[in-house]
Design a protein around this motif. Structure first.
Motif, mmCIF file in Angstrom:
data_model
loop_
_atom_site.group_PDB
_atom_site.id
_atom_site.type_symbol
_atom_site.label_atom_id
_atom_site.label_comp_id
_atom_site.label_asym_id
_atom_site.label_seq_id
_atom_site.Cartn_x
_atom_site.Cartn_y
_atom_site.Cartn_z
ATOM 1 N N GLY A 233 -19.928 53.663 43.261
ATOM 2 C CA GLY A 233 -20.252 52.489 43.242
ATOM 3 C C GLY A 233 -19.293 51.256 43.054
ATOM 4 N N ILE A 234 -18.593 51.319 42.058
ATOM 5 C CA ILE A 234 -17.700 50.169 41.601
ATOM 6 C C ILE A 234 -16.849 49.989 42.551
ATOM 7 C CG2 ILE A 234 -16.049 49.613 39.852
ATOM 8 C CD1 ILE A 234 -17.662 51.218 37.663
ATOM 9 N N MET A 236 -17.064 50.341 45.794
ATOM 10 C CA MET A 236 -17.593 49.714 47.008
ATOM 11 C C MET A 236 -17.436 48.222 46.982
ATOM 12 S SD MET A 236 -21.126 52.008 47.250
ATOM 13 C CE MET A 236 -21.828 51.237 48.567
ATOM 14 N N VAL A 237 -17.232 47.652 45.693
ATOM 15 C CA VAL A 237 -17.606 46.198 45.775
ATOM 16 C C VAL A 237 -15.915 45.510 46.165
ATOM 17 C CG1 VAL A 237 -17.482 44.117 44.485
ATOM 18 C CG2 VAL A 237 -19.226 45.985 44.084
ATOM 19 N N ILE A 257 -18.625 51.011 52.204
ATOM 20 C CA ILE A 257 -19.616 52.196 52.304
ATOM 21 C C ILE A 257 -18.908 53.188 52.910
ATOM 22 C CG2 ILE A 257 -21.139 51.667 54.347
ATOM 23 C CD1 ILE A 257 -23.319 52.480 52.014
ATOM 24 N N ILE A 337 -23.115 57.845 49.452
ATOM 25 C CA ILE A 337 -22.677 56.540 49.821
ATOM 26 C C ILE A 337 -21.981 56.495 51.379
ATOM 27 C CG2 ILE A 337 -22.088 55.631 47.551
ATOM 28 C CD1 ILE A 337 -19.161 56.228 48.183
#
Lengths: 389, 250, 312
Positions: A233-234, A236-237, A257, A337
């Motif tokens: 998640g981190i 992805m930014v 993603i 993801i």
């Protein structure tokens, strides 16, 4: 070690295995029957899951294994007993599927139930115990793995299991299965290769420059601590930002993603074991050996390639083992993801409450991780053997 | 332990505490990541209660694993259980190749959705590192020390509780730390099978395509994991220090 | 007094200790020597039942050790091993307090005893009581190991290569300390070593073992002058024999009347030291001084050499 005491003696582990087999046969269902793939199932005991003749044959074979496990102590005999168990019970599962599915019904599903898995566990324990007692060398263990793989392949290719629900799930998506399998391996092996390319020089550098060592290892340790899905998640930014602002990155397939964050995350996870084991491996090369190499006039490069790296190899390989087993497991999470891999089936299955679809993803993952561990353990032992002779 | 690093710890802990109790204070930082007026801060439940249930799940499961694994480890290193020792070693070695996620996935069909499969997966997987380290810790106690204890007339029970377990403690604690860290991750994935925990925030972000949720969920989980790892490491060091140096088993 | 009677230990077909019979007098030191694998340690460990004998028995002050529960037996017998086996997780004071604690002594009594022992071993309680074993030097660890074994005032102390891990200088000092403390407390000691020098220095009687059998059990001088078997003769060292014999007698024994010049030698020194002094300073004789410093006669090379022969 002369325990030549005569007479009957109960083997305690064998006793435990026999109890497990007994429970599996008489107290747990052998198969689960479901009217379609997502309703909850009805349990079927062994005697109801097979034609009477066949059922009693399987029962007799399993009981024979139980008795042999409990009374015979010679490892090869126990190994043979476990083989007999597998050979009797595994194909029987396929027969049960055919027997329980009503003629012409394409919706009904038959899956292995708790009793079947308990039998597999009991036979597996017996195999593990006899292999431990036999103290097989690396080639022996590889051969054992090969035999097991061949046995499973035979069951799959011969169609003996084709009535089972999990095989039906496979048949319904055989194309995507192999695509996701490839993706899974790509994620695990790609990140490993990248980690080797970066990690080995980093490890070497940390070995040569002690000041760099603790800082680097600490940072990698922190990365290792972050749970996979959080790291995905981190990542992805910044990757999403990169894709949005740098056209080249987007053209290369980098997106916020999908596979890119998964690959980067797995790469980051892989660094700690590779770097740390390289440092440890190089560090434990005896100083006297390096000194002797120097005394004989080997150049720094020759010392590294001919002395230090070969001697550090087993430890570095141990790092590779950790990484490969870990990544094969973590690659499953990539599906969350959109990164693909066997996790796709796991999470689809969870979403549809289709148990066999979950297993279609989980079982190959476990098998791959297990095989990778056996192969690399053997490689480590072989490398150890050559560096110590 | 230098001053700046402990300062960093306190700061990280404070940041985490403030964030989970009053996430709205940080909305400004996450707004740039949202699209179409989507909320910047997770709004489907309190972060604090998610954090707490996450921790309860992880520590509950680890506590149970520790109790069972240490008991098993003690059993197979006593004379009466010694014949199970070689097999136990092979089994933990093999068992740890099982991906924790696979354990979770396989638990679902057995017990259904919710907290149960997560707890079972955490418990089962958590057993392995603790069991392995208990074996290592108990078998590496110096035979000289044991000989001396026996020679002074310590009963087997006293030897276990007063000599063997205290000496194995740092290694056992390292196993507990490993289990906790792995379990923190697995519990996050547990949210996909409807266990209450911080994974919910990330999953919700993935489902609604809200990067802000994904990032804050990821950051909270990451910070929590790093802080807990660090804290357990400190405990371990303290336990190892008086034994003459840090064992450093990771 | 310890009586060992036909003590035997067999593992399968191999006999590790074969029918050993010996008796150790109250307050004396018996040293068991032999090559490695001779069965010395097994013999020692059968006394406190760390190893159960196959046959034979051990009596301590007339009581059969098998009639006492094994842990209780061990509480009464001090035990020191090579490497000491100090508890790494406990302080020096806690280590020493181990057996008193097992015996349920009260806190005050334990604290007093620990302090007394630390004093006895010249370890300042204020400095050492709360240290951990890994903070001690090898010599200090050894002293703590012996102090721990003596904590509950055992009448019997078993020692298995207790000085094996020490360097030669510290070892000599540790041996002298042990002798001094043993004389003071009157503890009976059975000590196992493979160092002959140590055996002659410490032993009131020496037991020589080879291949599981006890070959000879006698005072040191007898071992030198009347070795029972060729193996004993080899073990005590033919070339070393006269000097070992000299080291067993003191200057006092060889003092003769008459004058001599030079620095006086103490009457309590052994003859080997005296001979060494005479050879080094190139004299035939030296004056002998008593404990008070008064000259009580002289000692000469000829007089000394008579003590280095078996027939005297």
């Amino acid at each position: 070690m002369a325990s030549s005491r005569k007479g009957f003696r109960l083997d305690r582990l064998g006793g435990v295995i026999a109890v497990l087999i007994g429970l599996a046969l008489f107290a747990a269902p052998f198969a689960t029957y479901r009217a379609n793939r997502i309703v909850s199932g009805e349990p079927r005991m062994l005697l109801d899951a097979l034609p009477p003749g066949l059922a009693s044959g399987v029962l007799a074979a399993a009981l024979a294994v139980a008795v042999m496990a409990a009374t015979l102590r010679a490892a090869p005999v126990r190994l043979a007993a476990a083989g007999l168990g597998f050979a009797a019970v595994a194909p029987a599962m396929g027969m049960a599927a055919l027997f329980l599915t009503p003629e012409g019904n394409t919706f009904a599903r038959v899956s292995p139930a708790f009793g079947f898995w308990l039998l597999m566990l009991a036979f597996g324990l017996l195999v593990a115990d006899s292999l431990t007692r036999l103290r097989l060398g690396p080639w022996g263990r590889l051969a054992a793995l090969g035999v097991a793989a061949a046995f499973v392949a035979l069951l799959l290719l011969s169609g003996a299991w084709s009535g089972l629900s999990i095989i039906k799930e496979y048949a319904a998506r055989s194309d995507s299965f192999w695509r996701e399998a490839g993706q899974h391996l790509l994620l695990a092996l790609g990140s490993l290769s990248a980690a080797l390319l970066v990690g080995l020089p980093t490890g070497l550098l940390c070995h040569r420059l002690p000041r760099l060592r603790s800082g680097t290892l600490q940072v990698l340790n922190v990365v290792q601590t972050v749970p996979s899905i959080a790291l995905f998640g981190i990542l992805m930014v910044p990757l999403g930002y990169l894709a949005a602002t740098v056209p080249l990155a987007a053209a290369l397939g980098i997106r916020g993603i999908g596979a890119a964050p998964a690959l980067v995350a797995l790469f980051l996870y892989s660094l700690l074991p590779i770097v740390a084991n390289t440092v440890v491996g190089l560090g434990q090369v005896p100083a006297a050996v390096v000194e002797a190499a120097r005394g004989m006039g080997l150049s720094p490069r020759q010392r590294l390639l001919q002395v230090e790296l070969p001697l550090a190899l087993p430890v570095i390989l141990a790092g590779v083992r950790i990484v490969l087993v870990q990544n094969l497991g973590l690659a499953t999470v990539a599906a969350l993801i959109g990164g693909g891999g066997f996790g796709t089936f796991v999470f689809q299955g969870i979403g549809q409450t289709a148990i066999d679809l979950v297993l279609l993803g989980a079982i190959p993952t476990v098998a791959l991780a297990f095989a990778a561990a056996v192969v690399l353990d053997a490689a480590i032992e072989l490398a150890n053997g050559t560096s110590h002779d | 332990m230098t001053r700046p690093s402990s300062l960093l710890r306190v700061a990280a802990l404070a940041l985490l505490a403030v964030f989970v109790t009053a996430p709205h204070l940080f909305a400004f930082a996450f707004e740039p990541l949202t699209e179409n007026e989507a909320p910047a801060i997770y709004n489907q439940g309190s972060l604090l209660s998610l954090t707490l249930s996450h921790l309860v799940t992880v520590f509950g499961a680890t506590l149970a694993s520790t109790a069972v694994a240490v008991l098993l480890g003690v059993f197979v290193t006593r004379p009466s259980g010694l014949e199970f020792l070689p097999l136990s070693r092979s089994l933990v070695h093999i068992g740890q190749t099982f991906p924790p996620i696979a354990v979770l996935a396989i638990a679902v069909p057995l017990v259904g959705f919710g907290a149960k499969p997560t707890l079972i997966a955490l418990f089962l997987y958590g057993l392995l590192p603790i069991f392995e380290n208990t074996l290592t810790g108990l078998t590496q106690v110096s035979p000289l020390t044991l000989e001396a204890a026996k020679g002074m007339g310590m009963s087997p029970r006293r030897r276990l509780f007063e000599v063997e377990l205290p000496l194995a403690l740092p290694v056992i604690l390292a196993g507990v730390r490993l289990s906790v860290v792995i379990n923190l991750g697995t519990a996050t994935i547990g949210s996909t099978v409807a266990a209450k925990g911080l994974g919910e925030v990330i999953i919700a972000g993935l489902q609604s395509n809200n990067t802000a949720f994904i990032l804050q969920g990821g950051l909270v989980v990451a910070l929590l994991a790093v802080l807990i790892h660090d804290g357990l490491m400190t405990v371990e060091r303290a336990a190892a220090r008086k034994l003459g140096g840090f064992a450093g088993v990771s | 007094m310890i009586e060992i009677e036909r003590l035997t230990k067999r593992y399968g077909n191999s006999t590790v200790v074969d029918g050993v019979t010996m008796r150790v007098e109250e307050g004396s030191i018996a040293v068991v020597v032999g090559t490695s694998g001779a069965g010395k340690s097994t013999l020692l460990r059968m006394i406190n039942r760390l190893i159960e004998p196959t046959s034979g028995r051990v009596l301590i002050d007339g009581q059969d050790t098998m009639s006492v529960p094994e842990d209780e037996l061990r509480h009464r017998i001090g035990y020191v091993i090579q490497g000491y086996g100090l508890f790494p997780h406990r302080t020096v004071a806690e280590n020493i307090a181990t057996v008193p604690r097992l015996l349920g002594w009260n806190r005050k009594r334990i604290a007093d005893r620990v302090e007394e022992l630390l004093d006895l071993y010249q370890l300042d309680p204020a400095e050492f009581a709360n240290k951990y074993p890994h903070e001690l030097s090898g010599g200090q660890q050894q002293r703590v190991g012996v102090a721990r074994a003596l904590a509950a005032r055992p009448a019997l102390l078993l020692m298995d290569e207790p000085f094996g891990a020490l360097d030669p200088v510290i070892r000599a000092k540790a041996q002298d300390d042990l002798l001094a403390i043993q004389r003071r407390l009157g503890t009976t000691i059975v000590l196992v070593t493979h160092d002959m020098e140590e055996a002659f220095h410490l032993g009131d009687r020496i037991a020589v073992m080879d291949q599981a059998r006890l070959l000879q059990y006698a005072p040191p001088a007898e071992l030198l002058t009347r070795p029972a078997e060729a193996f004993v003769e080899r073990l005590v060292g033919s070339a070393e024999r006269p000097f070992r014999l000299l080291s067993l007698s003191t200057v006092r024994d060889a003092t003769e009347p008459g004058p001599a010049s030079g620095e006086p030698i103490e009457a309590s020194a052994n003859l080997r030291e005296a001979l060494s002094r005479l050879v080094w300073c190139g004299r035939d004789a030296l004056p002998v001084a008593g404990a008070d410093g008064a000259v009580m006669g002289r000692v000469s090379i000829d007089g000394i050499l008579r003590f280095g022969r078996p027939s005297r």
